[in-house]
Design an enzyme around this catalytic site. Structure first.
Site, mmCIF file in Angstrom:
data_model
loop_
_atom_site.group_PDB
_atom_site.id
_atom_site.type_symbol
_atom_site.label_atom_id
_atom_site.label_comp_id
_atom_site.label_asym_id
_atom_site.label_seq_id
_atom_site.Cartn_x
_atom_site.Cartn_y
_atom_site.Cartn_z
ATOM 1 N N HIS A 1 2.679 -2.798 7.218
ATOM 2 C CA HIS A 1 1.637 -1.842 6.802
ATOM 3 C C HIS A 1 1.547 -0.662 7.761
ATOM 4 C CE1 HIS A 1 -0.710 -4.241 3.753
ATOM 5 N NE2 HIS A 1 0.115 -5.167 4.237
ATOM 6 N N GLU B 1 0.956 -3.923 11.522
ATOM 7 C CA GLU B 1 0.353 -2.612 11.277
ATOM 8 C C GLU B 1 0.920 -1.605 12.266
ATOM 9 O OE1 GLU B 1 -2.106 -2.085 9.011
ATOM 10 O OE2 GLU B 1 -2.686 -4.134 8.460
ATOM 11 N N GLU C 1 1.190 3.949 2.792
ATOM 12 C CA GLU C 1 1.560 3.529 4.143
ATOM 13 C C GLU C 1 3.078 3.547 4.290
ATOM 14 O OE1 GLU C 1 -2.487 0.840 4.404
ATOM 15 O OE2 GLU C 1 -0.556 -0.166 4.562
ATOM 16 N N HIS D 1 0.857 -1.188 0.000
ATOM 17 C CA HIS D 1 0.000 0.000 0.000
ATOM 18 C C HIS D 1 0.896 1.242 0.000
ATOM 19 C CE1 HIS D 1 -3.328 -2.661 1.836
ATOM 20 N NE2 HIS D 1 -3.436 -2.570 0.531
HETATM 21 ZN ZN LIG Z 1 -2.075 -1.576 4.340
#
Ligand SMILES: [Zn+2]
Length: 666
Positions: free
Chosen positions: A466, A539, A373, A370
């Site tokens: 992420h 994350e 990010e 992504h």
């Molecule tokens: Zn992500």
């Protein structure tokens, strides 16, 4: 011997590779019996083989007389240009300025914004009101990606700004550089601006990330910026997260880099949406702030930028270090749709035979699928900094594992300033099951690489880095291993250990271990379906921590990098030959599950409540003992290559501790 070789080589030309090996083995048996067997004899066999097969790519080695064929490592496959010039979709206009930000860590962690309840919601300007001071339409020219060029559009760069003289009180905006994504700015008051972000290219969605440049400002005046086309219904900006500002003068004169700024921060649903407009519902982020200097060049961003060019500079740097090159191999895994290189690093200590290498466990780590990010890239850099370093723990990790690392899975998205998608206009992290190699090369080749690895080695852990937009702290998503009793709860051990190693930033409570049907195309579930039981996404919040002594403060780049280090540290704990740490976690997880009276499933939130309670009980001991032991652990041991043998083990302040430590060499 020569006659024998001549007769053999005719045979070779007709062999398949499997037959070739068999034949060579037979031949070597003869050679082994031959008194003239020597290194020069083997060399001659090898040379002859190359000539016969007309290739210099095939290498023949002898391991105790057994021939081992392998492909020669291609020389200098990765050529970094002296000036980084990524490929852009050919319709993109790109300014030629070189943008560089210094790295800087604030002396104290920067606190969240404290909401006063009096934050005002700016009245949106009517469509015919306000002055358009920046507008770029390159993203709207094409419905889908067709071709790419180094440096983007061939033609001259259009003036995207209103004609501004220095005496005007109008800010000059720009974002046509790597990872920038501003589409339009309207001045709605002397110091008030409405900003519209460019959606992910070839989509009409996914606005969240922002990064742009501002000039022609007046210091001391309070400006109000409102980004009017965000698409998530909630955001950390509602609970204290602040935007980032970078001042080139502050960097030059004071050595200060990205700083959190902003007051009157509000995130809210737009109230003026045209009833006839099609979804999505739009949201706005507004904040007020002051620039530190007159006539400065400043940048504003959602998170610390990390561009594809920065990654290339980093990789150039590590690959030019001969010491690092001896255990780190850099290759191109594939090329993205725009033709940017997707890099893969193989990190492991050399010296052992190929067979021994195959006995090593493999760990696969990826990041930046992504593009918005950027936290993922900072964690990746911290991970690589540690793993490629000189420490004893890093050496131990390289001895124990083969690391396959893809540091940037979506370079095109990063280059053009997307938040979520590739140039296919799709979220790559929903397409790991794809068979369309040419449409989704980055994830297709990554999955293919892992599949191939699994045929020869034991791939024990996969983790994809992420950033998270709605929750604070760092946490992991894993996959619950059903059915097999021996594996029950095992997927939760690594995150639980991580939370103990970074207890003021990592929240085990926020971890989830579900395998949702809707997420089957994610890297995490795709790798788990291939058979990797410990398959995670890690994350890191765009905000900061709500835990311990870091409660209420933002993450810095150093914090993000430290998660890369903690990842390595936790790997050493998880794979410590002494299983006491794993058993400790397993016992804790099992006990909590039993206590809760839940047989097959339990809520992690419930677990956390009980977990905190258990830890509180365990720690109802004189704190001085722990402080003392912590001191011993950090100062005298300082390395996980020496492990502690416990009478009774506890975790505290980033370490496993004991009430009576006995040092033991691992
Ligand atoms: Zn992500």
């Amino acid at each position: 011997m020569k006659e024998q070789w001549d007769s053999e080589k005719i045979q070779y030309q007709r062999q398949t590779s499997a037959d070739l090996i068999k034949h060579l083995e037979l031949f070597c048996t003869v050679v082994m019996k031959d008194d003239s067997r020597c290194d020069s004899c083997f060399l001659s066999v090898s040379t002859n083989l190359s000539q016969t097969l007309r290739t210099r790519q095939l290498l023949i080695d002898f391991d105790g007389g057994r021939p081992i064929l392998s492909l020669r490592a291609p020389p200098d496959l990765v050529n970094f240009p002296s000036v980084s010039r990524p490929r852009w979709p050919s319709e993109c206009e790109v300014i030629s300025d070189t943008i560089h930000h210094i790295e800087w860590d604030p002396p104290e962690p920067e606190p969240f914004y404290q909401l006063t309840g009096c934050e005002r919601t700016p009245m949106p300007a009517r469509k015919d009101k306000g002055k358009v001071v920046y507008f770029t339409d390159h993203a709207m020219k094409h419905a889908y990606f067709t071709t790419s060029r180094f440096g983007g559009s061939k033609g001259p760069i259009k003036n995207a700004t209103y004609d501004i003289s220095e005496s005007d009180l109008i800010l000059e905006f720009e974002s046509r550089f790597e990872s920038g994504n501003l589409q339009k700015v309207v001045q709605v008051g002397v110091y008030d601006y409405e900003l519209t972000l460019r959606t992910d290219m070839y989509t009409n969605k996914h606005t969240q990330w922002f990064y742009f440049r501002v000039r022609n400002m007046k210091a001391g005046e309070t400006y109000c910026f409102t980004i009017v086309n965000l698409m998530k219904s909630n955001s950390l900006y509602s609970v204290g997260m602040r935007p980032l500002l970078y001042s080139e003068r502050a960097a030059k004169e004071k050595g200060v880099g990205w700083q959190r700024i902003g007051s009157n921060i509000r995130y809210y649903r737009n109230c003026n949406q045209d009833k006839n407009s099609v979804p999505p519902t739009l949201y706005s982020l507004t904040w007020t702030f002051q620039f530190p200097y007159d006539s400065d060049t400043c940048y504003l961003a959602h998170c610390y930028p990390y561009t594809y060019s920065r990654l290339q500079n980093y990789l150039r740097c590590i690959s030019s270090d001969p010491n690092v090159a001896s255990y780190c191999n850099l290759r191109v895994l594939c090329r993205s749709l725009a033709g940017n290189d997707v890099y893969v690093l193989t990190i492991t200590s050399r010296g052992a035979s190929k067979c021994e290498d195959r006995m090593k466990k493999t760990v696969v780590v990826t990041a930046r699928v992504h593009p918005g990010e950027t936290n993922g890239s900072w964690m990746m850099e911290g991970f690589l900094d540690f793993l490629l370093g000189e420490s004893e723990d890093a050496r131990l990790l390289r001895d124990m594992f083969v690391f396959k690392v893809v540091p940037m899975l979506n370079p095109d998205g990063v280059v053009v300033g997307n938040y979520r998608c590739s140039l296919a206009g799709r979220d790559l992290n929903r397409n790991y099951k794809t068979v369309l190699r040419d449409s989704f090369p980055c994830v297709w080749y990554t999955r293919n690489m892992v599949e191939r690895l699994m045929t020869t080695t034991d791939v024990v852990l996969y983790c994809d880095f992420h950033g998270h937009n709605r929750k604070n702290n760092v946490f992991m998503y894993g996959c619950k291993n059903h059915g097999e009793p021996a594996l029950r709860l095992r997927e939760r051990i690594f995150p639980l250990m991580f939370s103990k190693n970074a207890n003021n930033k990592f929240s085990f409570k926020s971890c989830r271990f579900q395998v949702q049907k809707s997420k089957e195309g994610t890297g995490r579930i795709a790798m788990w379906n291939l058979g990797i039981k410990n398959s995670y996404t890690m994350e890191a919040s765009f905000g900061g921590s709500t835990l311990g002594d870091r409660r209420g403060t933002h993450f810095t780049t150093q914090d993000l990098k430290s998660f890369g280090f903690h990842f390595c540290d936790t790997l050493l704990d998880y794979y410590d030959p002494d299983p006491s740490k794993v058993n400790y976690c397993l016992t804790e997880l099992s006990a909590l599950r039993r206590d809760l009276g839940i047989d097959s499933e339990f809520s992690v939130s419930d677990l956390e409540t009980r977990y905190s309670f258990t830890v509180a009980l365990l720690f109802k001991v004189d704190c001085e003992i722990f402080t003392h032991i912590l001191y011993i652990d950090m100062c005298l041991i300082g390395s996980k290559s020496i492990s502690l043998l416990f009478n009774q083990s506890f975790f505290i302040n980033n370490s496993f501790l004991t009430t009576s430590p006995l040092l033991m060499s691992a």
